[in-house]
Write a protein that holds these residues in place. Sequence first.
Motif, PDB file in Angstrom:
ATOM      1  N   UNK A 214       0.849  -1.190   0.000  1.00 47.79           N
ATOM      2  CA  UNK A 214       0.000   0.000   0.000  1.00 47.79           C
ATOM      3  C   UNK A 214       0.880   1.233   0.000  1.00 47.79           C
ATOM      4  N   UNK A 215       0.388   2.294  -0.648  1.00 52.09           N
ATOM      5  CA  UNK A 215       1.136   3.545  -0.676  1.00 52.09           C
ATOM      6  C   UNK A 215       0.185   4.666  -1.094  1.00 52.09           C
ATOM      7  N   UNK A 216       0.330   5.874  -0.540  1.00 54.67           N
ATOM      8  CA  UNK A 216      -0.534   6.979  -0.973  1.00 54.67           C
ATOM      9  C   UNK A 216      -0.446   7.275  -2.470  1.00 54.67           C
ATOM     10  N   UNK A 217       0.635   6.856  -3.121  1.00 57.73           N
ATOM     11  CA  UNK A 217       0.780   7.098  -4.562  1.00 57.73           C
ATOM     12  C   UNK A 217      -0.174   6.248  -5.387  1.00 57.73           C
ATOM     13  N   UNK A 218      -0.671   5.131  -4.839  1.00 60.16           N
ATOM     14  CA  UNK A 218      -1.556   4.249  -5.594  1.00 60.16           C
ATOM     15  C   UNK A 218      -2.963   4.828  -5.652  1.00 60.16           C
ATOM     16  N   UNK A 236       0.496   1.703 -13.432  1.00 55.97           N
ATOM     17  CA  UNK A 236      -0.195   2.863 -13.991  1.00 55.97           C
ATOM     18  C   UNK A 236      -1.405   3.244 -13.160  1.00 55.97           C
ATOM     19  N   UNK A 237      -1.371   4.430 -12.562  1.00 54.76           N
ATOM     20  CA  UNK A 237      -2.558   5.002 -11.913  1.00 54.76           C
ATOM     21  C   UNK A 237      -3.440   5.618 -12.990  1.00 54.76           C
ATOM     22  N   UNK A 238      -4.750   5.551 -12.797  1.00 48.72           N
ATOM     23  CA  UNK A 238      -5.661   5.992 -13.855  1.00 48.72           C
ATOM     24  C   UNK A 238      -6.102   7.446 -13.735  1.00 48.72           C
ATOM     25  N   UNK A 239      -6.564   7.878 -12.584  1.00 50.34           N
ATOM     26  CA  UNK A 239      -7.093   9.243 -12.456  1.00 50.34           C
ATOM     27  C   UNK A 239      -6.663   9.824 -11.120  1.00 50.34           C
ATOM     28  N   UNK A 247      10.190  -0.582  -6.157  1.00 48.55           N
ATOM     29  CA  UNK A 247      11.232  -1.577  -5.934  1.00 48.55           C
ATOM     30  C   UNK A 247      10.515  -2.912  -5.764  1.00 48.55           C
ATOM     31  N   UNK A 248      10.753  -3.849  -6.678  1.00 43.59           N
ATOM     32  CA  UNK A 248      10.020  -5.108  -6.666  1.00 43.59           C
ATOM     33  C   UNK A 248      10.421  -6.027  -5.525  1.00 43.59           C
ATOM     34  N   UNK A 249      11.459  -5.670  -4.781  1.00 48.23           N
ATOM     35  CA  UNK A 249      11.850  -6.484  -3.635  1.00 48.23           C
ATOM     36  C   UNK A 249      11.051  -6.152  -2.379  1.00 48.23           C
ATOM     37  N   UNK A 250      10.609  -4.892  -2.271  1.00 48.38           N
ATOM     38  CA  UNK A 250       9.935  -4.498  -1.033  1.00 48.38           C
ATOM     39  C   UNK A 250       8.687  -3.631  -1.240  1.00 48.38           C
ATOM     40  N   UNK A 251       8.369  -3.278  -2.489  1.00 49.03           N
ATOM     41  CA  UNK A 251       7.191  -2.474  -2.760  1.00 49.03           C
ATOM     42  C   UNK A 251       7.346  -0.998  -2.499  1.00 49.03           C
ATOM     43  N   UNK A 252       8.546  -0.557  -2.197  1.00 45.52           N
ATOM     44  CA  UNK A 252       8.778   0.863  -1.915  1.00 45.52           C
ATOM     45  C   UNK A 252       8.708   1.680  -3.196  1.00 45.52           C
ATOM     46  N   UNK A 253       8.010   2.830  -3.142  1.00 44.19           N
ATOM     47  CA  UNK A 253       7.921   3.721  -4.302  1.00 44.19           C
ATOM     48  C   UNK A 253       9.234   4.479  -4.449  1.00 44.19           C
ATOM     49  N   UNK A 254       9.852   4.378  -5.624  1.00 47.19           N
ATOM     50  CA  UNK A 254      11.132   5.051  -5.863  1.00 47.19           C
ATOM     51  C   UNK A 254      10.987   6.252  -6.787  1.00 47.19           C
ATOM     52  N   UNK A 255       9.859   6.345  -7.516  1.00 46.69           N
ATOM     53  CA  UNK A 255       9.641   7.491  -8.387  1.00 46.69           C
ATOM     54  C   UNK A 255       8.187   7.506  -8.863  1.00 46.69           C
ATOM     55  N   UNK A 256       7.704   8.685  -9.214  1.00 45.74           N
ATOM     56  CA  UNK A 256       6.395   8.833  -9.860  1.00 45.74           C
ATOM     57  C   UNK A 256       6.539   9.846 -10.987  1.00 45.74           C
TER      58      UNK A 256
END
Length: 338
Positions: A214-218, A236-239, A247-256
Amino acid sequence: MHPITTSLILLLTLCPSAVHATDKTAVLLTASTPLPEITGGDFDHFVADIKNNKLYVVTEDYASIEVFDLQSGGHLRSVRGVVKSPRKIALLEDKGLLMVADAGSSACVFLDIRDFHEIARVPLEAGPDAGAYDSKARTFYVGNGGRAAHEAFSYISAINVDMFQVTNRIRVEASTLKTLLLDNKRRKLYVTMRDKNQVGVIDLQKKEVVETWSNPAFHIDSAMAYDPEHRRLFVGDRKPGKLVVLDADNGQVVNTLPIGDTSDDMAYDSARNRIYISSDDGLDVVAQDSHNTYRLLQHADTLGGKVSIYVPSLNRIYVAHTKGPLAPEAGLQIFKVL
């Protein structure tokens, strides 16, 4: 067969905004094929048959499988009456079969690619949609159940493609599963859980969800792609439209990065370190300068086409658009990757 528009010079003269580069031209529209019979409803997903030089795309409401010549883009036929509301489509090349998740009949239908007669039908929960074919395990994973079955949870059904039967079901605590993405090397399956704004990680050895990110970016997540070398998962977020790099190892958002709204398909080009994202707003080409650094390279008009497939061996991206405010009729576009 419909005529194919291939005059790039005329296209650019009449529609100079058809290809707009923010940095350099990465993709170039080279051909288009009209589909006037398809008067409404969404396209869903493509599959390419390299061996037989065929391209297939399904239509949800028109309830067809549209068949094209892969090289020329010419329309060969419209197959109707074999599926009711097709969604994910995949190719079982060694058997010459198409596998179609049919939301209209709550089944996975296996069709012979020679004449599209039904070989087998595997019953599923209501609303099968997302899917991923695991050639190593000879298994077609299909998301089903959930909202269509009036349940708060869904299943990912593992269909053995040799026995034509479900051999296992993995429960996922979300009612809407939009995209399944396979990491064959690590034996993991990623799933976008739209109603939860989460990404689930399934261990295919354990046959269970082992992590939920989970992340606020989603937000209204749908399309996904994967960079196995740098272990980066693209969502890809839609709206509003947004590319979220994990990062596919831990789910951390590294960029948007902002992209078009309502993205539906996405592909990673490892040869050029790019991501191709199709949405209601067009085709976005994103450059991967490093595994944590990304920028918009180009935005191209797709007449509202949000469904696409990248075929690396041909250096092409195919996009399907429906009839609507941006296009007087449905059609197929072919972009050359430069």
